[in-house]
Design a protein around this motif. Structure first.
Motif, short mmCIF file in Angstrom:
data_model
loop_
_atom_site.label_atom_id
_atom_site.label_comp_id
_atom_site.label_asym_id
_atom_site.label_seq_id
_atom_site.Cartn_x
_atom_site.Cartn_y
_atom_site.Cartn_z
N THR A 1 55.31 -13.44 42.20
CA THR A 1 56.43 -13.74 41.30
C THR A 1 57.78 -13.55 41.98
O THR A 1 58.67 -14.40 41.87
N LYS B 1 56.17 -11.46 31.22
CA LYS B 1 54.78 -11.04 31.10
C LYS B 1 54.53 -9.72 31.82
O LYS B 1 53.67 -8.93 31.43
N TYR C 1 49.11 -19.40 36.08
CA TYR C 1 49.10 -17.95 35.87
C TYR C 1 49.54 -17.59 34.46
O TYR C 1 49.33 -16.48 34.00
N LEU C 2 50.17 -18.53 33.76
CA LEU C 2 50.53 -18.32 32.36
C LEU C 2 49.43 -18.81 31.43
O LEU C 2 49.23 -18.26 30.34
N HIS D 1 49.33 -12.44 39.38
CA HIS D 1 50.46 -13.22 39.91
C HIS D 1 51.33 -12.33 40.78
O HIS D 1 52.45 -11.97 40.40
N TRP E 1 52.34 -23.00 39.31
CA TRP E 1 52.60 -21.61 38.90
C TRP E 1 52.24 -21.40 37.44
O TRP E 1 51.97 -20.28 37.01
N LEU F 1 56.91 -15.38 33.70
CA LEU F 1 56.08 -14.45 34.46
C LEU F 1 56.71 -13.06 34.50
O LEU F 1 56.01 -12.04 34.39
#
Length: 395
Positions: A291, A319, A280-281, A288, A277, A316
């Motif tokens: 989430t 973000k 995605y960062l 994403h 995961w 996430l």
């Protein structure tokens, strides 16, 4: 009986025994001397047979009585577990812990010695005998003297002959290694646990990299060659440590995918999946959309396995500018499972920022004080203190 028959036929053995002097060389009545010799040998053999028979009877009696005594007396164990039932109530069970394998604890109940199994996720507490070294280590641990505690834990490990207790103690020692900043020492201990129990829940203690922005001394390090290690644990740690490096990212991602699908333990597969995961960062161009689904999956994990995956989901959410949910997710680790002080401090600092973005300044101020009190010395606490000092000097 044999001796009595011989006496009737040949005469009394006592008569023979009372013959004295030279009379032993002549006959006595109708009984000849060789015949008396036979009678005496029979007498001795009968005595020997009686002793053997008595010994056998006593042995049979002792062997026969022992199981009866064990069966009739109730079994008493020294261990005790507290279990949360389906109603949320805590029940206590006494007996002897036979094993802890994966997520299952096997207990031999006191009384009738029946065997029962419990899910470790339902077990709130286990009380059992600990050696003096083990207790001494726990006392030092409570005083945050982690390196000294490890010395006593290692002594206790050397004398611990219960496999499940050895694993639990080794896991406690691994936590102390992380608290002391010795992350690779913790990895080694967890690898030893995994060798004894591949389904162990303690793989969740691995100090994986969940935020590559942490300083080098606050995260685990690895080399690219460890991606091909024979140790599954070292592979996972190496992939986690190298995932944010563009040069090795493809290899690390491939390793994580193999670990996720390789038929390894459930806990290890969950960790490998949650590590991915992070992609995605690391790549701002990636979408994403999962989430919320990941958040649901994290909420179903055991308490000890949630910290890292929960942190990634929190980032996430932040973000996506969902600051209320992000703050709640960030605060979970430092409040519920602060195993890694550096990552817990960073999570608390991120939670404070999310609270401020959500307009909750009073809560943010209160937690800022806690950050400095609980996690002094971490990079997150130092950065927050420097920022607060700078803000005070600005007119």
């Amino acid at each position: 009986l044999f001796l009595r028959r011989a006496s009737v036929r040949y005469g009394s053995v006592e008569d023979y025994n009372h013959i004295s002097g030279d009379s032993r060389s002549r006959s006595f009545g109708a009984v000849d001397m060789p015949q008396f010799a036979v009678i005496r040998r029979c007498h001795l053999l009968s005595q020997f047979a009686f002793v053997v028979l008595l010994h056998v009877c006593l042995m049979n009696a002792s062997l026969g009585d022992e199981p009866a005594l064990q069966t009739d007396l109730p079994f008493v164990g020294e261990d005790r577990i507290a279990v949360v039932n389906s109603l949320g109530q805590v029940e206590s069970f006494a007996g002897r812990v036979e094993s802890i394998r994966g997520d299952v604890l096997t207990l031999r109940r006191a009384g009738r010695a029946s065997i029962e199994m419990f899910r470790m996720s339902d077990v709130a507490e286990i009380s059992f005998y600990k050696s003096a070294d083990w207790d001494a280590g726990l006392r030092l641990q409570s005083k945050a003297e982690y390196k000294r505690a490890l010395e006593y834990f290692d002594k206790a490990l050397a004398s611990e002959d219960r496999d499940w207790a050895w694993i639990e103690l080794q896991a406690t020692a691994a936590k102390d290694c992380i608290m002391a900043g010795e992350r690779m020492a913790a990895v080694k201990r967890i690898a030893e646990i995994y060798a004894k129990d591949p389904e162990t829940r303690h793989v969740s203690l691995l100090p994986l990299v969940w935020d590559s922005r942490l300083p080098t001394d606050e995260k685990v390090r690895a080399t690219v060659t460890e991606l091909n290690s024979e140790s599954i644990i070292l592979k996972l740690v190496a992939a986690s440590a190298l995932l944010h490096e563009s040069v090795h990212q493809a290899e690390a991602e491939s390793c994580l995918m193999k670990l996720r699908r390789g038929g390894h333990s459930k806990h290890l597969s969950e960790l490998a999946d949650a590590q991915m995961w992070r992609l995605y960062l690391l790549d701002s161009a990636k979408e994403h959309p999962l989430t919320l689904q990941w958040q649901d999956r994290v909420s179903q994990l055991p308490v000890g396995a949630r910290s890292g995956p929960q942190y990634v989901v929190a980032r996430l959410l932040a973000k996506q500018h969902d600051y209320d949910k992000a703050a709640l997710a960030f605060l979970w680790m430092p409040l519920m499972s602060p195993t890694d002080p550096a990552l817990s401090a960073r999570s608390l600092a991120e939670g404070i920022d999310s609270l401020r973005m959500a307009g909750r300044h009073d809560e943010a101020a209160a937690l800022s004080v806690e950050l400095q009190q609980r996690f002094a010395g971490t990079s997150a606490a130092k950065t927050a203190a420097a920022a607060a000092a700078l803000q005070e000097t600005v007119p």
